[in-house]
Structure formats: structure tokens, C-alpha cells
Design a protein around this motif. Structure first.
Motif, PDB file in Angstrom:
ATOM      1  N   PRO A   1       0.741  -1.136   0.073  1.00 47.24           N
ATOM      2  CA  PRO A   1       0.082   0.104  -0.135  1.00 47.24           C
ATOM      3  C   PRO A   1       0.794   1.143  -0.001  1.00 47.24           C
ATOM      4  CG  PRO A   1      -0.044  -1.069   1.983  1.00 47.24           C
ATOM      5  CD  PRO A   1       0.700  -2.102   1.406  1.00 47.24           C
ATOM      6  N   ARG A   2       0.427   2.296  -0.476  1.00 45.19           N
ATOM      7  CA  ARG A   2       1.080   3.561  -0.635  1.00 45.19           C
ATOM      8  C   ARG A   2       0.941   4.302   0.600  1.00 45.19           C
ATOM      9  NH1 ARG A   2       0.319   6.141  -6.692  1.00 45.19           N
ATOM     10  NH2 ARG A   2       1.065   4.236  -7.746  1.00 45.19           N
ATOM     11  N   LYS A   3       2.023   4.789   1.138  1.00 51.47           N
ATOM     12  CA  LYS A   3       1.908   5.738   2.313  1.00 51.47           C
ATOM     13  C   LYS A   3       1.254   6.989   1.739  1.00 51.47           C
ATOM     14  CE  LYS A   3       6.034   3.737   4.383  1.00 51.47           C
ATOM     15  NZ  LYS A   3       7.464   4.002   4.837  1.00 51.47           N
ATOM     16  N   PRO A   4       0.431   7.509   2.597  1.00 53.12           N
ATOM     17  CA  PRO A   4      -0.120   9.137   2.321  1.00 53.12           C
ATOM     18  C   PRO A   4       1.003   9.870   2.377  1.00 53.12           C
ATOM     19  CG  PRO A   4      -0.945   8.262   4.517  1.00 53.12           C
ATOM     20  CD  PRO A   4       0.031   7.171   3.983  1.00 53.12           C
ATOM     21  N   LYS A   5       1.037  11.067   1.623  1.00 53.69           N
ATOM     22  CA  LYS A   5       1.791  12.234   1.417  1.00 53.69           C
ATOM     23  C   LYS A   5       1.728  13.196   2.865  1.00 53.69           C
ATOM     24  CE  LYS A   5       3.140  12.370  -3.378  1.00 53.69           C
ATOM     25  NZ  LYS A   5       3.157  13.013  -4.398  1.00 53.69           N
ATOM     26  N   LYS A   6       2.694  13.444   3.552  1.00 51.66           N
ATOM     27  CA  LYS A   6       2.575  14.481   4.402  1.00 51.66           C
ATOM     28  C   LYS A   6       2.589  16.055   4.005  1.00 51.66           C
ATOM     29  CE  LYS A   6       4.985  11.594   8.028  1.00 51.66           C
ATOM     30  NZ  LYS A   6       6.016  11.562   8.905  1.00 51.66           N
ATOM     31  N   PHE A   7       1.612  16.384   4.622  1.00 56.20           N
ATOM     32  CA  PHE A   7       1.613  17.999   4.192  1.00 56.20           C
ATOM     33  C   PHE A   7       2.549  18.780   4.935  1.00 56.20           C
ATOM     34  CE2 PHE A   7      -0.015  22.104   5.202  1.00 56.20           C
ATOM     35  CZ  PHE A   7      -0.243  22.671   3.969  1.00 56.20           C
ATOM     36  N   VAL A   8       3.495  19.353   4.213  1.00 55.09           N
ATOM     37  CA  VAL A   8       4.453  20.110   4.783  1.00 55.09           C
ATOM     38  C   VAL A   8       4.114  21.764   4.211  1.00 55.09           C
ATOM     39  CG1 VAL A   8       7.114  20.605   4.490  1.00 55.09           C
ATOM     40  CG2 VAL A   8       6.359  18.302   4.283  1.00 55.09           C
ATOM     41  N   PRO A   9       4.040  22.342   5.382  1.00 59.46           N
ATOM     42  CA  PRO A   9       3.591  23.862   5.033  1.00 59.46           C
ATOM     43  C   PRO A   9       4.697  24.715   4.382  1.00 59.46           C
ATOM     44  CG  PRO A   9       3.820  23.646   7.501  1.00 59.46           C
ATOM     45  CD  PRO A   9       3.887  22.343   6.869  1.00 59.46           C
ATOM     46  N   LYS A  10       4.659  25.503   3.305  1.00 61.70           N
ATOM     47  CA  LYS A  10       5.558  26.159   2.875  1.00 61.70           C
ATOM     48  C   LYS A  10       5.754  27.724   3.336  1.00 61.70           C
ATOM     49  CE  LYS A  10       5.153  23.699  -1.263  1.00 61.70           C
ATOM     50  NZ  LYS A  10       5.433  23.619  -2.853  1.00 61.70           N
TER      51      LYS A  10
END
Length: 141
Positions: free
Chosen positions: A7-16
Motif C-alpha cells: 500500500p502507498r503511504k499517504p503524503k505528509k503535508f509540509v507547510p510552505k
């Protein structure tokens, strides 16, 4: 059957955004300090308005919170004197309908703004941002 069964890992949100350890550039820092001083000059010259009053009071409130957080009681007292002078200015407006300052009000408010400017330079960006957030959180109530 799929080729990849993992299963693919969900992408983590990185604030810009900039990390809080990086300060504003000098131009932005100066603009933040000069805005209340220019509004004070508008009040002194007699063409200030409610926006001027709110700008100065917000800056002085931020100064009180920042001084309290850093344990500087003498500066808290001096900045509160400036806030008391702003309350006198509002009371005078309520009576006369004109925004104006007396000489002692101008001096006390100016001293409070200068102390707040000095606090801004001596604190970290994170500490000053916390003071701003605190004022905005409780000033709207």
C-alpha cells in the motif's frame, strides 16, 4: 493482479512557510515599527481617526504582553501608562467628537511605542509572534 502489492503511504503535508527562527527582513521589521508611529503623528496633527487609535492600542497591547512574557515589569508599567493615555484620547473623542492629543499623552504614548519597538528587536520572532497571537485572540472577544 497488480504488480505492486504494497500500500502507498499517504503524503505528509509540509507547510510552505518560513520557520519561526528566521526573522523578518529589515525592511518589514522597520515597517511594522513605523506604522503606529505614523498613526500617532496623524493624531497629533489632528487628522487621525479610529483606525489610528486601534493601530496604536494594538501595538501597545502587544508590547504589554511581550514585556509580561519576558518578565520586564518596569516596561510593562511604562507601556500601560501609554495605554492609559490612549484611553484618555478616546474619552476626549467621545466628548468632543475630534481625535486629539495633549502633550503629556503624546509623550507617554510615544514612550510606550519606543519600548515596544525595543522589545521587538530583543525578542525572538517566535516570542513576538506569540505575543501578537495572544493579543489578537483576546482582543476580538
Amino acid at each position: 493482479m497488480p504488480a505492486n502489492k504494497k500500500p502507498r503511504k499517504p503524503k505528509k503535508f509540509v507547510p510552505k512557510t518560513l520557520p519561526l527562527t528566521i526573522r523578518h527582513n529589515q525592511e518589514t521589521e522597520t515597517a511594522l515599527q513605523l506604522a503606529p508611529h505614523s498613526e500617532l503623528m496623524k493624531l497629533r496633527e489632528g487628522y487621525g481617526d479610529e483606525f489610528s487609535w486601534n493601530t496604536i492600542v494594538a501595538r501597545l497591547n502587544i508590547g504589554v504582553v511581550a514585556a509580561n512574557a519576558s518578565g520586564k515589569e518596569d516596561e510593562v508599567k511604562q507601556i500601560r501608562t501609554g495605554l492609559d493615555a490612549m484611553l484618555k484620547v478616546q474619552a476626549r473623542f467621545d466628548k468632543s467628537g475630534k481625535w486629539g492629543l495633549s502633550g503629556s499623552d503624546l509623550r507617554e504614548i510615544g514612550d510606550g511605542l519606543v519600548l515596544t519597538d525595543n522589545l521587538q528587536l530583543s525578542l525572538t520572532r517566535k516570542q513576538f509572534a506569540q505575543a501578537i497571537d495572544y493579543v489578537y485572540q483576546y482582543a476580538t472577544k
